[in-house]
Structures are given as C-alpha cells and as structure tokens.
Design a protein around this motif. Structure first.
Motif, PDB file in Angstrom:
ATOM      1  N   UNK A 199      39.117  36.724  22.127  1.00 13.63           N
ATOM      2  CA  UNK A 199      40.398  36.027  22.069  1.00 13.63           C
ATOM      3  C   UNK A 199      40.177  34.647  21.431  1.00 13.63           C
ATOM      4  N   UNK A 200      41.111  33.724  21.615  1.00 17.14           N
ATOM      5  CA  UNK A 200      40.944  32.381  21.046  1.00 17.14           C
ATOM      6  C   UNK A 200      40.741  31.363  22.156  1.00 17.14           C
ATOM      7  N   UNK A 201      39.838  31.687  23.037  1.00 14.82           N
ATOM      8  CA  UNK A 201      39.511  30.825  24.163  1.00 14.82           C
ATOM      9  C   UNK A 201      38.579  31.633  25.044  1.00 14.82           C
ATOM     10  N   UNK A 202      38.658  31.419  26.340  1.00 10.50           N
ATOM     11  CA  UNK A 202      37.856  32.219  27.263  1.00 10.50           C
ATOM     12  C   UNK A 202      38.702  33.332  27.850  1.00 10.50           C
ATOM     13  N   UNK A 203      38.071  34.464  28.082  1.00  8.63           N
ATOM     14  CA  UNK A 203      38.766  35.593  28.701  1.00  8.63           C
ATOM     15  C   UNK A 203      37.774  36.687  29.036  1.00  8.63           C
ATOM     16  N   UNK A 204      38.200  37.602  29.888  1.00 10.83           N
ATOM     17  CA  UNK A 204      37.337  38.721  30.251  1.00 10.83           C
ATOM     18  C   UNK A 204      38.155  39.791  30.941  1.00 10.83           C
ATOM     19  N   UNK A 205      37.481  40.881  31.317  1.00 10.77           N
ATOM     20  CA  UNK A 205      38.170  41.941  32.042  1.00 10.77           C
ATOM     21  C   UNK A 205      37.187  42.741  32.873  1.00 10.77           C
ATOM     22  N   UNK A 206      37.739  43.393  33.900  1.00  9.71           N
ATOM     23  CA  UNK A 206      36.972  44.272  34.779  1.00  9.71           C
ATOM     24  C   UNK A 206      37.596  45.656  34.740  1.00  9.71           C
ATOM     25  N   UNK A 207      36.754  46.673  34.843  1.00  9.82           N
ATOM     26  CA  UNK A 207      37.232  48.052  34.812  1.00  9.82           C
ATOM     27  C   UNK A 207      36.656  48.822  35.995  1.00  9.82           C
ATOM     28  N   UNK A 208      37.501  49.605  36.646  1.00 13.38           N
ATOM     29  CA  UNK A 208      37.017  50.481  37.710  1.00 13.38           C
ATOM     30  C   UNK A 208      38.006  51.624  37.913  1.00 13.38           C
ATOM     31  N   UNK A 209      37.481  52.727  38.463  1.00  9.25           N
ATOM     32  CA  UNK A 209      38.347  53.859  38.809  1.00  9.25           C
ATOM     33  C   UNK A 209      38.698  53.847  40.283  1.00  9.25           C
ATOM     34  N   UNK A 210      38.084  52.937  41.033  1.00  5.17           N
ATOM     35  CA  UNK A 210      38.230  52.932  42.487  1.00  5.17           C
ATOM     36  C   UNK A 210      39.382  52.014  42.916  1.00  5.17           C
ATOM     37  N   UNK A 211      40.378  52.583  43.616  1.00  2.00           N
ATOM     38  CA  UNK A 211      41.571  51.814  44.000  1.00  2.00           C
ATOM     39  C   UNK A 211      41.235  50.631  44.914  1.00  2.00           C
ATOM     40  N   UNK A 212      40.370  50.858  45.897  1.00  2.00           N
ATOM     41  CA  UNK A 212      40.024  49.785  46.842  1.00  2.00           C
ATOM     42  C   UNK A 212      39.341  48.634  46.128  1.00  2.00           C
ATOM     43  N   UNK A 213      38.403  48.983  45.230  1.00  2.00           N
ATOM     44  CA  UNK A 213      37.704  47.953  44.464  1.00  2.00           C
ATOM     45  C   UNK A 213      38.696  47.168  43.609  1.00  2.00           C
ATOM     46  N   UNK A 214      39.632  47.888  42.991  1.00  4.23           N
ATOM     47  CA  UNK A 214      40.617  47.231  42.125  1.00  4.23           C
ATOM     48  C   UNK A 214      41.482  46.258  42.939  1.00  4.23           C
ATOM     49  N   UNK A 215      41.923  46.674  44.133  1.00  2.17           N
ATOM     50  CA  UNK A 215      42.713  45.784  44.996  1.00  2.17           C
ATOM     51  C   UNK A 215      41.919  44.528  45.338  1.00  2.17           C
ATOM     52  N   UNK A 216      40.648  44.755  45.684  1.00  2.00           N
ATOM     53  CA  UNK A 216      39.788  43.635  46.062  1.00  2.00           C
ATOM     54  C   UNK A 216      39.636  42.664  44.885  1.00  2.00           C
ATOM     55  N   UNK A 217      39.425  43.219  43.677  1.00  4.62           N
ATOM     56  CA  UNK A 217      39.245  42.363  42.493  1.00  4.62           C
ATOM     57  C   UNK A 217      40.507  41.550  42.209  1.00  4.62           C
ATOM     58  N   UNK A 218      41.671  42.198  42.357  1.00  6.87           N
ATOM     59  CA  UNK A 218      42.924  41.473  42.097  1.00  6.87           C
ATOM     60  C   UNK A 218      43.123  40.369  43.125  1.00  6.87           C
ATOM     61  N   UNK A 219      42.715  40.619  44.353  1.00  8.46           N
ATOM     62  CA  UNK A 219      42.823  39.605  45.395  1.00  8.46           C
ATOM     63  C   UNK A 219      41.861  38.447  45.117  1.00  8.46           C
ATOM     64  N   UNK A 220      40.627  38.782  44.752  1.00  8.63           N
ATOM     65  CA  UNK A 220      39.630  37.738  44.456  1.00  8.63           C
ATOM     66  C   UNK A 220      40.103  36.866  43.291  1.00  8.63           C
ATOM     67  N   UNK A 221      40.751  37.488  42.316  1.00  5.00           N
ATOM     68  CA  UNK A 221      41.250  36.755  41.145  1.00  5.00           C
ATOM     69  C   UNK A 221      42.286  35.706  41.550  1.00  5.00           C
ATOM     70  N   UNK A 222      42.933  35.907  42.679  1.00  4.40           N
ATOM     71  CA  UNK A 222      43.998  35.017  43.141  1.00  4.40           C
ATOM     72  C   UNK A 222      43.623  34.363  44.468  1.00  4.40           C
ATOM     73  N   UNK A 223      42.451  33.726  44.502  1.00  2.00           N
ATOM     74  CA  UNK A 223      42.028  32.994  45.701  1.00  2.00           C
ATOM     75  C   UNK A 223      42.030  33.844  46.966  1.00  2.00           C
TER      76      UNK A 223
END
Ligand SMILES: *Cc1c(COP(=O)(O)O)cnc(C)c1O
Length: 376
Positions: A199-223
């Motif tokens: 991109x034109x700055x900093x950015x990244x992404x995470x990928x997973x097939x596991x619903x629980x892991x995805x929920x946890x990652x979204x929560x971690x992303x938001x404090x």
C-alpha cells in the motif's frame, strides 16, 4: 557508464498504470470521511479472503502487528519457546521476545533460504534443556517462497505445536496449488510498499479458517474488545488498517494477479540465464514464489566484488540480510537449535538480491544478466 540506472524495485511504473483509479479511490474516502474502519476495509477483507480461499481475512496495521496479533491469539507468554529461522528479518523474532517468550533459532536450507525442517528436533531439544515449553513454529517465506508447510505441519501435529506463517514476503505465492494464506493455522502478511502487494503506508493482514481464532484476532485488533464497545475481555492493541490504505489496496489488488505472473516471468528469465552458474535460487517442487526478491548465492570471497561490478554499471543490488539474527545485539540471549545454524551464519556473506519487480523490462534485465555473467 552513461546508461540509466536500474533500481532494485520500481513502484512508479505500477502507479502510472493505475494513477487515475487510485485518485478516484482516495477521493471517495475523502468524500465519505470514514477514515477508520470505513467501507473499503470490509470490502478489502472480503476480496482478500476470496483471493486466498480462506474464511477469514483480517486487515491490520502492519506485518509486524500481524505477527504480534497472531501470537497473542495463540496465547504466547513467558516460559514458551517458539522455533523460527535464524536467517530472516528482525520482525520475526522481535514479537516473540516482546511477548516474554524465547525464540529458538533454527538453521535454514541453503537452497530455499527457509527453515530447515530436519533441524526442528534440535530446536525442541534446545528449548527443553533450558526448561522452556515449545509451543509453536513461526515459519518465514523468505524472499517470497513458501516454507515447506506440509513437512512443518506434519512435524507440528506430531509435537503438538501450532504453525504461524510469516508471509510478509510471499503473498501471491502458492504451494501444491494452494495460495499463501491457506497453508498455516494463521498466516500474517505485510502491505509495506515494497512487498509484492504493497500500500502507500503501513498495512498488513491475517488469514485463518478457524472462526474462534478469527474472533480473537478481531478483538485483539480493537484493544481486546468484547461484544460491546467498553467491554474489554483481553489485552489487545490498536491494530487497524486505515481506510485510505484499504482503498489503495483495492485498486492494487485488481492488477495483482497479473503482476505475480510478470514476477514469475522475470524470475524464469533470470534462472534460465543463470542455470549453468549454479548461483540461482531454488523453488521446491509444487511451489511458486511471489519473488519479493530474486536472491542468488555467490562465493563469499567474490560477492562484494561482483556487487561492485554491477554497481559500476548502474545496477542496484541489496544484501538481505547482512547478519544472522544471533549476531544482532538485541538477540544475544536467544537460543540456538542443537546442531547450530551454520547456513544462517554463512548467507549474510554470500547472498545478493538482484533487481526484481513486475515492470522490469527485458532489455534492463538483459543488462543485469550480462553484467552478472561477465563478473562471474
Ligand atoms: C517486512 C517483513 C515483516 C514486517 O512487515 P511490516 O509491514 O514492515 O511491519 C515481517 N517479516 C518479514 C519476513 C518481512 O519481510
């Protein structure tokens, strides 16, 4: 020499191609004004998930934060040991240390630059002898080639470990037909401008097939947010990708598949021209690289001479990486797998990355090849 110089990477050629679309995309964000978690973020995540073929793509603030969030989601803590390659960018072991755990540097294979799966046992022994609990493997897809995830996965399953992929350099690559992002429990990538998808700055992404892991990652992303805004259920960070960067990435994603094709073409031309010399990189059967870098290995006694010869003809090269990690002051207290890391220690003196990007012309590439063959 009055020939024009050849840069290592060229971000301008790409921009010229999509500049009007980029300007429209940025204007749309200025118009709606939702700079944080605007509609482009959700749209990008849906498109990234589709591109990779996994259930969840979670955008975030950088590749470094992606690694941090992935290991927070796995609960990495003090007393844990995480196996990682001894030859990689500092961000790989940095977050392990940041979480209070111990990196165990494992040697890399001389031909792929990736973690040597035959040395993983040595990593476990070293960790256990020091009273630590091996919990996972943080593999790196160095220079764009996926690590050997089928072998890593088999080892991890037998030993009860998780596998996280540091795919900061390999987004767009494949292994056995499966895209990077679908090869490990959690995959972390980076959209730093110089990465295959930048991109034109900093950015990244995470990928997973596991619903629980995805929920946890979204929560971690938001404090560490729970179901409501002021519900804090765990520690987290501010790990969001901003809307402007998502808008830029959406435009870049439209040409990304063809750029990866071009990277493959450039790499094949290099490898064909260099096949007699034995200096070219090696890609595992069944895999493709995203060719973030095209890195050759030269005799240590000649590397710097060859690099200078190319520089005299205006050809940029780079040394990734000039030191093995255990030689860095910040990692003096980290563990080394039993058996040592001789290859990780020798690559800083032998590796050389050549100009590589999707817009490298055949004529410019010929200049690089001719100069290199002459210097060899
Ligand atoms: C670039 C990179 C990172 C970090 O990504 P950022 O987006 O710059 O934070 C991590 N690991 C590797 C192997 C990288 O090349």
């Amino acid at each position: 020499m009055d020939q024009s110089s050849i840069p290592l990477i060229d971000l301008k050629a790409q921009q010229v191609l999509i500049r009007p679309a980029l300007e429209r995309a940025i204007s749309r964000v200025l118009d709606h004004g939702q700079y944080i978690m605007g509609p482009e973020v959700a749209e990008l995540e849906a498109k990234l998930a589709k591109f990779v073929g996994v259930k969840h793509a979670i955008s975030c603030s950088s590749g470094t934060d992606a690694l941090l969030m992935a290991m927070m989601a796995k609960g990495v803590r003090s007393g844990d040991a995480v196996l990682c390659p001894g030859f990689t960018y500092t961000a790989t072991p940095e977050l392990i240390v940041m979480l209070g755990a111990m990196p165990v540097f494992v040697d890399v294979a001389a031909d792929t630059f990736n973690i040597d799966v035959t040395r993983l046992d040595g990593g476990l022994w070293s960790a256990r002898r020091h009273g630590l609990r091996p919990v996972g493997i943080l593999a790196v897809d160095l220079f764009g080639q996926p690590a050997d995830y089928s072998a890593l996965g088999a080892f991890a399953e037998r030993e009860g470990l998780w596998v996280i992929a540091d795919a900061a350099q390999s987004f767009g690559a494949r292994q056995y037909g499966r895209p990077v992002g679908s090869l490990a429990d959690i995959t972390a990538t980076s959209f730093f401008p110089a990465k295959p998808l930048g991109c034109y700055g900093d950015g990244g992404a995470l990928f997973t097939d596991d619903d629980t892991t995805a929920d946890r990652l979204r929560s971690i992303r938001l404090h560490g947010r729970g179901s409501t805004k002021y519900d804090v259920v765990r520690l987290g960070i501010n790990g969001r990708l901003d809307t402007m960067q998502a808008a830029v990435l959406l435009e870049k994603l439209t040409i990304f598949a063809s750029e990866i094709e071009e990277r493959l073409n450039v790499a094949s031309r290099y490898s064909e021209a260099l096949c007699e010399t034995g200096v070219h990189p090696y890609v595992l059967d069944g895999a493709t690289s995203a060719w973030a870098q095209y890195t050759i290995t030269l005799p240590a006694t000649r590397r710097d001479h060859i690099r200078n010869a190319l520089a005299e003809q205006g050809i940029s090269t780079e040394i990734y990486y000039p030191r093995a990690l255990d030689e860095q002051p910040a990692y003096q207290n980290c563990l080394i797998a039993d058996g040592g890391i001789p290859t990780a220690r020798s690559l800083p003196r032998t590796s050389l990355s050549l100009p590589m990007h999707p817009y490298l012309s055949i004529a410019d590439q010929k200049r690089v090849i001719d100069a290199l063959l002459a210097a060899l």
